[in-house]
Design an enzyme around this catalytic site. Structure first.
Site, mmCIF file in Angstrom:
data_model
loop_
_atom_site.group_PDB
_atom_site.id
_atom_site.type_symbol
_atom_site.label_atom_id
_atom_site.label_comp_id
_atom_site.label_asym_id
_atom_site.label_seq_id
_atom_site.Cartn_x
_atom_site.Cartn_y
_atom_site.Cartn_z
ATOM 1 N N GLU A 188 3.321 -44.120 -22.693
ATOM 2 C CA GLU A 188 3.526 -42.714 -23.061
ATOM 3 C C GLU A 188 2.333 -41.845 -22.669
ATOM 4 O O GLU A 188 1.413 -41.642 -23.452
ATOM 5 C CB GLU A 188 3.784 -42.600 -24.569
ATOM 6 N N LYS A 230 7.764 -43.139 -21.377
ATOM 7 C CA LYS A 230 8.052 -42.086 -22.361
ATOM 8 C C LYS A 230 7.167 -40.885 -22.039
ATOM 9 O O LYS A 230 6.076 -40.725 -22.581
ATOM 10 C CB LYS A 230 7.782 -42.590 -23.783
#
Length: 364
Positions: A188, A230
């Site tokens: 992420e 992500k």
């Protein structure tokens, strides 16, 4: 360049990692992020007049996990450590409950951010020291994937090359350690909404961040078929005077992915990053309608954009549990449709659907 000698994971490990990653991004499904720290969920509890106690945190997460038909549009949940060990009122472990619903449990592994030495007020994410051991423990407890967040802030001179390289190396090291213990790593790199930059600047920064990240993942021999990404959607900064249409945001976002993310990686589960519930759904829908070839599943991994209406409706009261669960299901269905490009703008109305979820310098 001297030759590099390394081995891929053995075929059994590859097959398990790949199958889990693909199951998480199954068509029409996405991830429910319930990995707020105790401090983070405490702030939400305080807003509805509840103390930040172990039981209140458990009660709220029980509300989410006991929602009937949650698995219709939710394939996986990201948990915080405390939640992995908790049970429902009737004594069913949360991990067992999720397994019964065929929802894949995962764990937040980063230990939040600290200042990055000699940078331009930037941060690095800590938690690598004992990571292999923690991965092994969570795998035994039933987790099948993990998440690690590295935030980047856009400013006049940021993110710096130092911060970009640090983000990439930390995420790559984390991903390799996860895979060594059989967990699918979700990486992420979160380019924050903070700032007054326009969408062009956001696109350039996100492109640079992802290019740097995938070079590092390659250098660390991470098995891409057994990972997920992500990222943020490409939007202008929160303080920007420029407002872009969902279609412009979608085109910029998909363009960045096409330029930087290898097709071997099975899926992109976007973070909502402070967008309102409805914005997050509308943007995801537009992303899935862009007329450009995209080899990955493009879906959601939302926290605030799935739960804002749940918090408003629940308000800590037992009699509101069913209503709050209904709000959750409305949002999961809306995003399930959006992940297929089939959501109709404004067709789902929820209690806090249009309310901004933005917090400056947000911490989970």
């Amino acid at each position: 360049m001297s030759p590099t000698y390394f081995s891929y994971p053995d075929p059994t490990a590859q097959a398990e990692l790949k199958a889990t990653a693909e199951a998480i991004v199954a068509p029409g499904k996405g991830i429910l992020a319930v990995d707020e720290t105790n401090e983070g969920i405490g702030n939400l509890l305080a807003k509805i007049g509840l103390e930040n106690t172990v039981n209140n945190r458990r009660r709220y997460r029980q509300l989410l996990f006991t929602t009937e038909t949650l698995n219709e549009h939710i394939s996986a949940v990201i948990l915080f450590d405390e939640t992995v060990h908790q049970k429902t009122d009737n004594g069913t472990p949360f991990m067992e409950l999720l397994k019964q619903k065929n929802i894949i449990p995962g764990i937040k592994l980063d230990k939040d951010v600290v200042p990055l030495f000699l940078s331009l007020d930037e941060v690095t994410t800590q938690g690598l020291d004992d990571l292999g051991k923690r991965c092994a423990e969570y795998k035994k407890l039933g987790c099948r994937f993990a998440k690690w967040r590295c935030p980047l802030k856009i400013g006049t001179h940021t993110p710096s090359v130092q911060a970009l390289n640090d983000m990439a190396q930390v995420l790559a090291r984390y991903a390799a350690l996860c895979q060594s213990e059989g967990l699918v790593p979700i990486v992420e790199p979160d380019v924050l909404l903070d700032g007054d930059h326009d969408i062009v600047r956001a696109q350039k920064v996100t492109e640079g961040a992802l290019a740097t990240l995938y070079k590092a993942l390659n250098d660390h021999h991470v098995y891409l078929e057994g990972t997920l990404l992500k990222p943020n959607m490409v939007t202008p900064g929160q303080g920007s005077l420029q407002k872009n249409s969902p279609q412009e945001i979608a085109l910029a976002t998909v363009t960045v992915l096409r330029r930087t993310v290898p097709p071997a990686m099975p899926g992109v589960a976007f973070l909502s990053g402070g967008l309102s519930e409805e914005q997050a759904t509308v943007y995801l829908n537009a992303i899935n309608q862009v007329q450009l070839y995209a080899p990955w599943r493009l879906t959601f991994s939302y926290g605030r954009a799935l739960q804002a209406s749940v918090w408003t409706t629940w308000a800590g009261k037992e009699e509101n549990v069913k209503k709050a669960q209904s709000e959750l299901l409305k949002r999961t269905k809306a995003n399930g449709l959006a992940s297929l490009g089939k959501y109709e703008d404004g067709s789902v109305s929820t209690a806090a659907g249009k309310k901004s979820n933005y917090n400056a310098n947000h911490k989970y």
